[in-house]
Structures are given as structure tokens and as C-alpha cells.
Design an enzyme around this catalytic site. Structure first.
Site, PDB file in Angstrom:
ATOM      1  N   HIS A 116      15.040 -17.983 -14.022  1.00 31.24           N
ATOM      2  CA  HIS A 116      16.236 -16.950 -13.242  1.00 31.24           C
ATOM      3  C   HIS A 116      16.329 -18.133 -12.142  1.00 31.24           C
ATOM      4  O   HIS A 116      16.129 -18.389 -11.019  1.00 31.24           O
ATOM      5  CB  HIS A 116      14.819 -16.161 -12.959  1.00 31.24           C
ATOM      6  CG  HIS A 116      13.568 -16.426 -12.591  1.00 31.24           C
ATOM      7  ND1 HIS A 116      12.762 -17.563 -12.499  1.00 31.24           N
ATOM      8  CD2 HIS A 116      13.247 -16.421 -10.602  1.00 31.24           C
ATOM      9  CE1 HIS A 116      11.007 -17.663 -11.595  1.00 31.24           C
ATOM     10  NE2 HIS A 116      11.563 -17.055 -10.476  1.00 31.24           N
TER      11      HIS A 116
ATOM     12  N   ASP B  10      15.337 -16.299  -7.727  1.00 30.72           N
ATOM     13  CA  ASP B  10      14.433 -15.337  -7.290  1.00 30.72           C
ATOM     14  C   ASP B  10      15.731 -13.982  -6.611  1.00 30.72           C
ATOM     15  O   ASP B  10      16.369 -13.834  -5.707  1.00 30.72           O
ATOM     16  CB  ASP B  10      14.205 -15.834  -6.180  1.00 30.72           C
ATOM     17  CG  ASP B  10      13.237 -16.887  -6.249  1.00 30.72           C
ATOM     18  OD1 ASP B  10      12.597 -17.079  -7.640  1.00 30.72           O
ATOM     19  OD2 ASP B  10      13.066 -17.966  -6.305  1.00 30.72           O
TER      20      ASP B  10
ATOM     21  N   HIS C 136      15.458 -21.585 -11.503  1.00 31.90           N
ATOM     22  CA  HIS C 136      14.469 -22.468 -12.001  1.00 31.90           C
ATOM     23  C   HIS C 136      13.760 -21.580 -13.089  1.00 31.90           C
ATOM     24  O   HIS C 136      13.195 -20.150 -12.965  1.00 31.90           O
ATOM     25  CB  HIS C 136      13.766 -22.307 -10.951  1.00 31.90           C
ATOM     26  CG  HIS C 136      13.567 -21.456 -10.403  1.00 31.90           C
ATOM     27  ND1 HIS C 136      14.394 -20.796  -9.799  1.00 31.90           N
ATOM     28  CD2 HIS C 136      12.549 -20.432  -9.563  1.00 31.90           C
ATOM     29  CE1 HIS C 136      13.641 -19.828  -8.672  1.00 31.90           C
ATOM     30  NE2 HIS C 136      12.326 -19.839  -9.231  1.00 31.90           N
TER      31      HIS C 136
ATOM     32  N   ARG D 130       4.660 -19.566  -0.878  1.00 29.05           N
ATOM     33  CA  ARG D 130       6.172 -19.362  -0.612  1.00 29.05           C
ATOM     34  C   ARG D 130       6.629 -18.404  -0.061  1.00 29.05           C
ATOM     35  O   ARG D 130       6.276 -17.146   0.514  1.00 29.05           O
ATOM     36  CB  ARG D 130       6.853 -18.652  -2.681  1.00 29.05           C
ATOM     37  CG  ARG D 130       8.344 -18.928  -2.581  1.00 29.05           C
ATOM     38  CD  ARG D 130       9.078 -18.662  -3.299  1.00 29.05           C
ATOM     39  NE  ARG D 130       9.393 -17.139  -3.624  1.00 29.05           N
ATOM     40  CZ  ARG D 130       9.986 -16.554  -4.744  1.00 29.05           C
ATOM     41  NH1 ARG D 130       9.792 -16.569  -5.764  1.00 29.05           N
ATOM     42  NH2 ARG D 130      10.505 -15.820  -3.957  1.00 29.05           N
TER      43      ARG D 130
END
Length: 298
Positions: A125, A127, A274, A289
Site C-alpha cells: 500500500h 499510506d 511498502h 509513526r
């Protein structure tokens, strides 16, 4: 899966632009096509006003543009320093569904252990591509990792686009696709006690987008969020997306990062995809994150 090679050699031939030498950081490429480890940087000191901070920031920007995803090992930063580092690249993005650490909603919680029903980022995907203005980049800081496993794979979407045939590029030119977060996010974080929102983002984006900094074209559909290509029959869309997903996930375009504790990965969501491997059960992987806002894809 296609090797992208034939009797006339590989269909994709990567030419790296090494440019001028770096002065304040060292850059060690993981592969010729994507990924680099950055050394000579203390991110905590950088955001707190290290004497070389301005020049180092310029070179980190350059390293990200040239390598698409960059890695910093053995970093010891506080949540405030993590957030401050993200803000060096722009305003911060708040995830539409995920839980966060501490009081700042921009500090997303990343956690999986033996009792988790799922782990973050298991499929390929980009993000939150379902947002009208998807994130520019994500900065993941892993503080605890399993003794083995838990790697993250990254793929170069410039290369995926360039490796398409000229006829396919003509076909895709001007097409848009629907990216929808509803099927992914509803109920996804129930194990953290996160209540569902009334609705989740969805948006239409070009199948091929142009990077606002480099000017390069990148394939911009992914298994996680893309639902269908607009303006063509659904069976044609399904077949086309199946081909593009398989093509984009070719190992030729990839690097694989083996995490160590206190490492940081920073990737450009506009030109990469990723996938995080959840092969470490029953061990724990945790961190935070920070995500930087982007612009509407064109």
C-alpha cells in the site's frame, strides 16, 4: 511473475544519478533502484539545533528524493523530537483511524504482539492514499523489534511505471481510480478500543501521478486502497488492476529493510509502496509513526 527481461536484455534499465558528493551525511544504497542507509546524523541533535542542522537537512531532503526511502540506525529520540523531525518536512498528517501515543494525535501508535489480531501494514500500500490529499511521507521509529523477522519491503513506483510498455502508458494516461478507506478502516482498530467514525475518506486519484518535486511519473494504484478504475467496465478494471498490482510488486523494484531497535525509516508515499512482514509471532514489534501532509495527486 514476469522477470521483465528478454533476449534483448531487461525491460527496465535503471540509471542512477549519483550527483555531487554529500558533505554532511554518508549515503549507502541498499539497491541501485531504491533505498539507502544514512549515517553521520543524530536526529535528536538535528532537531534541537545542531550547528550543521541546516546543511544536513538539505542533504536529507536530497537523499530522500534520490533514494525514495532512507534509513537511520541507532537513533535515540523522544516523541517531541520525532514530531519535530517530521515538521522539518511540512505540516503533520493525522491518521483517520489509528490510535496515537501521548497527547499528540500526529504521533501514531505502531504495535503488535502475540495477542494482536493484526499488524500494521501487512499488505502492499501507499499510506492513506484514500485521502483527498494523501501524505507526502511517513517516518517510522521502531523502539522494540523481534529477534528475527518484521522486515519492511519497499517498492519504487517510478521504476514500475517506466517498466510498462509504451502502449500501456498510453492506455493509462488520463485514467483515474477510486481509493476508499471504508473497507480497510472500519473496525480495524477495535482491539485498541478505538471507536469507528461515521465515515472514512475516499478520493479519486490519477492512476499515474507526477511527483511535485522530481517531476517524474509514478504508478499510483495499490492493493490496500484502490477499488476500481473509473470510466471503464468493472471486469476490465479488475483485470487491469490485477496486472498493475502484480507488476508493481515485482522484486526488481524492491528493497527489504531489516529492523534493529531504535532505527528509523522515512519513505516518500508519492513514489513508493511498502509492506510490513508479520512473520515474528509471538514476539512484539512496537514504535511510533509521524506522517507529513502531502498534496492532491496530479
Amino acid at each position: 511473475m514476469s522477470s521483465l527481461a528478454g533476449k534483448q536484455g531487461p525491460r527496465y534499465r535503471h540509471t542512477a544519478d549519483d550527483g555531487a558528493p554529500y558533505e554532511t551525511i554518508a549515503v549507502e544504497k541498499l539497491t541501485p533502484i531504491i533505498g539507502a542507509e544514512i549515517s553521520g546524523v543524530d536526529i535528536g541533535a538535528l532537531v534541537d539545533g545542531d550547528a550543521r542542522s541546516n546543511r544536513q537537512m538539505d542533504e536529507i531532503h536530497r537523499a530522500l528524493a534520490e533514494n525514495l526511502v532512507i534509513f537511520f540506525l541507532d537513533q535515540h529520540i523522544t516523541p517531541k523530537q520525532h514530531l519535530a523531525f517530521g515538521r522539518k518536512f511540512g505540516e503533520l498528517h493525522v491518521h483517520p483511524a489509528a490510535p496515537h501515543e501521548d497527547e499528540d494525535p500526529a504521533l501514531m501508535k505502531i504495535y503488535a504482539d502475540k495477542n494482536s489480531p493484526r499488524a500494521n501494514g501487512e499488505g502492499w500500500h501507499s499510506d492513506v492514499s484514500c485521502d483527498l490529499e494523501p501524505p507526502m511521507g511517513s517516518i517510522l521509529y521502531i523502539k522494540q523489534c523481534p529477534p528475527r523477522g518484521g522486515d519492511t519491503l519497499f517498492a519504487n513506483m517510478y521504476a514500475a511505471y517506466e517498466a510498462l510498455s509504451d502502449r500501456m502508458k498510453i492506455y493509462l494516461d488520463g485514467l483515474t481510480a477510486l481509493h476508499d478507506g471504508e473497507p480497510i478502516y472500519r473496525g480495524l482498530y477495535a482491539n485498541y478500543g478505538v471507536a469507528d467514525r461515521p465515515s472514512y475518506p475516499h478520493a479519486e486519484h490519477p492512476v499515474v501521478r507526477t511527483h511535485p518535486v522530481t517531476g517524474k511519473k509514478a504508478l499510483y494504484v495499490n492493493r490496500g486502497f484502490t477499488r476500481h478504475i473509473n470510466g471503464i467496465p468493472r471486469d476490465e478494471s479488475d483485470a487491469m488492476l490485477a496486472y498493475l498490482y502484480q507488476h508493481a510488486e515485482n522484486p526488481l523494484f524492491q528493497c527489504r529493510f531489516r529492523w534493529t531497535e531504535n532505527a528509523i525509516a522515512f519513505w516518500d508515499n508519492r513514489c513508493t509502496q511498502h509492506r510490513a512482514m508479520w512473520d515474528y509471532w509471538p514476539h512484539t514489534r512496537s514504535g511510533t509513526r509521524v506522517t507529513v501532509k502531502g498534496e492532491r495527486p496530479v
